[in-house]
Structures are given as C-alpha cells and as structure tokens.
Design an enzyme around this catalytic site. Structure first.
Site, PDB file in Angstrom:
ATOM      1  N   ASN A 189       0.920  -1.331  -0.004  1.00 34.03           N
ATOM      2  CA  ASN A 189      -0.361  -0.341   0.166  1.00 34.03           C
ATOM      3  C   ASN A 189       1.087   1.925  -0.119  1.00 34.03           C
ATOM      4  O   ASN A 189       0.937   1.044   0.720  1.00 34.03           O
ATOM      5  CB  ASN A 189      -0.814  -0.070   1.350  1.00 34.03           C
ATOM      6  CG  ASN A 189      -2.094   0.533   1.255  1.00 34.03           C
ATOM      7  OD1 ASN A 189      -2.984   0.974   2.318  1.00 34.03           O
ATOM      8  ND2 ASN A 189      -2.133   0.751   0.080  1.00 34.03           N
ATOM      9  N   GLY A 209      -4.743   2.791   8.265  1.00 34.19           N
ATOM     10  CA  GLY A 209      -3.975   1.179   9.465  1.00 34.19           C
ATOM     11  C   GLY A 209      -2.206   1.193   8.814  1.00 34.19           C
ATOM     12  O   GLY A 209      -1.653   1.968   8.795  1.00 34.19           O
ATOM     13  N   ASN A 231     -15.026   0.930   2.783  1.00 34.60           N
ATOM     14  CA  ASN A 231     -14.259   0.042   2.331  1.00 34.60           C
ATOM     15  C   ASN A 231     -15.246  -1.379   2.144  1.00 34.60           C
ATOM     16  O   ASN A 231     -15.440  -1.758   2.194  1.00 34.60           O
ATOM     17  CB  ASN A 231     -12.809  -0.734   3.351  1.00 34.60           C
ATOM     18  CG  ASN A 231     -12.365   0.926   3.302  1.00 34.60           C
ATOM     19  OD1 ASN A 231     -12.181   2.227   2.272  1.00 34.60           O
ATOM     20  ND2 ASN A 231     -12.942   1.651   3.605  1.00 34.60           N
ATOM     21  N   ARG A 234     -12.282   2.024  -0.657  1.00 34.26           N
ATOM     22  CA  ARG A 234     -13.116   3.399  -0.321  1.00 34.26           C
ATOM     23  C   ARG A 234     -12.382   4.693  -1.604  1.00 34.26           C
ATOM     24  O   ARG A 234     -11.706   4.788  -0.251  1.00 34.26           O
ATOM     25  CB  ARG A 234     -14.213   3.960   0.456  1.00 34.26           C
ATOM     26  CG  ARG A 234     -14.960   4.822   0.574  1.00 34.26           C
ATOM     27  CD  ARG A 234     -15.499   5.174   2.110  1.00 34.26           C
ATOM     28  NE  ARG A 234     -14.478   5.469   3.039  1.00 34.26           N
ATOM     29  CZ  ARG A 234     -14.584   6.813   4.185  1.00 34.26           C
ATOM     30  NH1 ARG A 234     -15.759   6.655   4.173  1.00 34.26           N
ATOM     31  NH2 ARG A 234     -14.015   6.521   5.233  1.00 34.26           N
ATOM     32  N   CYS A 268      -4.337  -3.256   2.872  1.00 34.28           N
ATOM     33  CA  CYS A 268      -5.418  -2.217   4.015  1.00 34.28           C
ATOM     34  C   CYS A 268      -5.798  -2.415   5.025  1.00 34.28           C
ATOM     35  O   CYS A 268      -5.537  -3.399   5.356  1.00 34.28           O
ATOM     36  CB  CYS A 268      -7.374  -2.136   3.618  1.00 34.28           C
ATOM     37  SG  CYS A 268      -7.844  -1.217   4.239  1.00 34.28           S
ATOM     38  N   GLY A 269      -4.374  -1.697   5.737  1.00 31.13           N
ATOM     39  CA  GLY A 269      -4.334  -2.006   7.593  1.00 31.13           C
ATOM     40  C   GLY A 269      -5.671  -2.023   7.931  1.00 31.13           C
ATOM     41  O   GLY A 269      -6.210  -3.300   9.065  1.00 31.13           O
ATOM     42  N   THR A 270      -7.459  -1.424   7.886  1.00 28.31           N
ATOM     43  CA  THR A 270      -7.645  -1.378   8.951  1.00 28.31           C
ATOM     44  C   THR A 270      -8.984  -2.587   8.279  1.00 28.31           C
ATOM     45  O   THR A 270      -9.259  -3.379   9.323  1.00 28.31           O
ATOM     46  CB  THR A 270      -8.602   0.203   8.567  1.00 28.31           C
ATOM     47  OG1 THR A 270      -8.848   0.641   7.344  1.00 28.31           O
ATOM     48  CG2 THR A 270      -7.816   1.006   9.071  1.00 28.31           C
ATOM     49  N   GLY A 271      -8.626  -2.322   6.872  1.00 30.94           N
ATOM     50  CA  GLY A 271      -9.662  -4.044   6.566  1.00 30.94           C
ATOM     51  C   GLY A 271      -8.753  -5.274   6.654  1.00 30.94           C
ATOM     52  O   GLY A 271      -9.648  -6.187   7.283  1.00 30.94           O
TER      53      GLY A 271
END
Length: 286
Positions: free
Chosen positions: A13, A75, A193, A212, A220-223
């Site tokens: 990322n 993230g 997302n 998103r 994607c860290g939060t993902g």
C-alpha cells in the site's frame, strides 16, 4: 514551485509522504492528491500522507485517497507515517500518540522495519459506520446480491467503515465488479471499504480489498483488522492471526480489552521533488 516528497509503502500500500511544515500554504489537497497519485502523470500512489505536528498529540496524520477524498483513518498509512517520523529523527521508536481523523492512535517502530499500531476498538452499530437503519442495530450476515451471486457481509468500523464478506475462494472474486457495487450501496451514505476473505486455517486468512476512494489496493490495514474481528467473532478465526493480502502478510491481534493491534512492515521507496505548476489546476495557492 517545488514540492519535496518521499514515497513510502507498507505491505504494498503506497503513499506520497509530504512534510506539512515545509509546504506552501493554501494548497487544495483534495484536488492535488489525485494528480500526485496518478501513476502516469504524477508520482503514483494509493494516497497522500500529510504529516505534521498535531493539536491533541505531538504528531498528526492526514490522509487523502487517490480520488481526493479524505478518510478518517488508514492503518497502513499510520505505519508509513511512524516509519517516516522515525527515519527523519522526529520521534524515537517507543509507543507514542498520533492524531488522526478517527481520533488518537498509538504506534511504535519495531526492529527490521516493522511498525505496531493500536488500531482502536471495533464498533458494530450502524451509527458508527455510518449506515442507514436503526442507529443501535448491527449489519451482521447481511445478504448482498451481485449478479446471480448472493454474498453475506458483516459491517464494522475500525475508525472507518468496512463490509467484510467470507468467500470460498478469494482469488476467484471479480473484485472490479463486486467491490464498487458494495462500496456505493445506499446502505452506506459515506461509502464503505469492502473486504473479501477466505479462511485458510485457525490462524490464517487471505483477503482482497476494494478501498473506498482508491479501488483495488495491495493492502489495507484497517481492512485486515476488520477482517480479523469479523471472522473471530463468527468463530472462524482465532483472535490473533495472520492476514494474507496481495502485498504481503499482516499480523492482527484482538486483545481481551477489545483493542485491536496490527503489525507489519513499512519502508521508504524513494524521495524526490515535483514541479507543482506542471500539475495544471491541481493546486491553489493563497
């Protein structure tokens, strides 16, 4: 007018990193970010990190997606920001607070290029996402039809909204078709997302993401955190597991106090200068 930048990536990322204390005033970052992120006419990235001192913490991170939107949290961006602050000597390696659009998060630089981030606690209610419907209700195992396929997703906020669907074969998911449909579903007035996850074992899962405002990304860290908590709450995964993404693995742990911790690599790729006047119409200077 020259803009100095550095390119950082965390698990694939990638971000254009800009020192907020050394940029011209009056720049419209919502317009500038898409030009900087353009992989043919700009630097090329999934997003832009604008890093500087915070008002409620020593450091502040603003994130701008490739489409110019500004998400609450990122993230992988936090990991890259911590590595940049550490690389440039602005902070030491210990655990410290960072101001984000989703509030204060804490992170620390570890050995061998890894960064560990306290990502906060998952929030399940529709009001936190946000999502339409009763504010205190959840979106859990909800059906969603894509063509002739019906998926079931669970939504959770990790500082930003996520819809996680479990699939039997993540490699077979037509991400470009299913991702944007779910991202823009009217259920999510601020969009969401989207993660498609396949359980590989008690402590392993594979995930692909449609972000998103950015589309398909390497990670994607939060993902990854959203995927872990959704699968763990459903009894499909342990509360600490490796989440495999196209860009590499992330370790996610959901502690007993409900805090979610994420660990992964982050590193500088290169640095350079960009002539802002060549990005026609991208910047406004007051």
């Amino acid at each position: 007018m020259k803009l100095h930048f550095e390119k950082y990536e965390g698990t694939g990322n990638d971000f254009v990193v800009v020192d907020a204390e050394h940029v011209p005033t009056g720049l419209d970052w919502h317009r500038l970010a898409p030009r900087l992120c353009d992989r043919h006419r700009g630097v090329g990235a999934d997003g832009v990190l604008l890093l500087g001192p915070g008002e409620r913490a020593p450091w502040r991170m603003r994130v701008f997606n490739a489409d110019g939107s500004e998400p609450e949290m990122c993230g992988n961006g936090v990991r890259c920001a911590v590595r940049w602050w550490t690389d440039t000597g602005r902070r030491g390696p210990g655990l410290g607070p960072i101001e984000t659009g989703a509030g204060i998060v804490h992170a620390e630089a570890l050995a061998a290029g890894d960064v560990r981030v306290a990502m906060g606690r998952p929030r399940w209610h529709r009001a936190a996402l946000p999502a339409t419907g009763a504010a205190d209700a959840e979106l859990r195992d909800e059906p969603f039809t894509c063509g002739d396929v019906t998926l079931h997703f669970t939504a959770v906020s990790m500082g930003n909204p996520h819809a996680v669907a479990v699939v039997p074969d993540v490699a077979a998911v037509p991400l470009a078709a299913w991702g944007p449909r779910m991202e823009t579903d009217p259920t999510f007035p601020a969009r969401t997302n989207v993660e498609f996850a396949q359980v590989l074992g008690p402590r392993e899962a594979s995930m692909r993401v449609w972000e998103r405002g950015a589309g398909p990304t390497q990670a994607c860290g939060t993902g990854a955190c959203a995927t872990l908590v959704v699968l763990a709450r459903a009894g499909l995964l342990a509360r600490e597991a490796t989440i495999h993404l196209p860009g590499g693995p992330l370790t996610v742990a959901w502690a007993d106090d409900d805090e979610v911790w994420m660990t992964g690599e982050a590193r500088q790729v290169f640095a350079g200068e960009l002539a802002l006047d060549r990005l026609v119409g991208a910047a406004r200077v007051s």
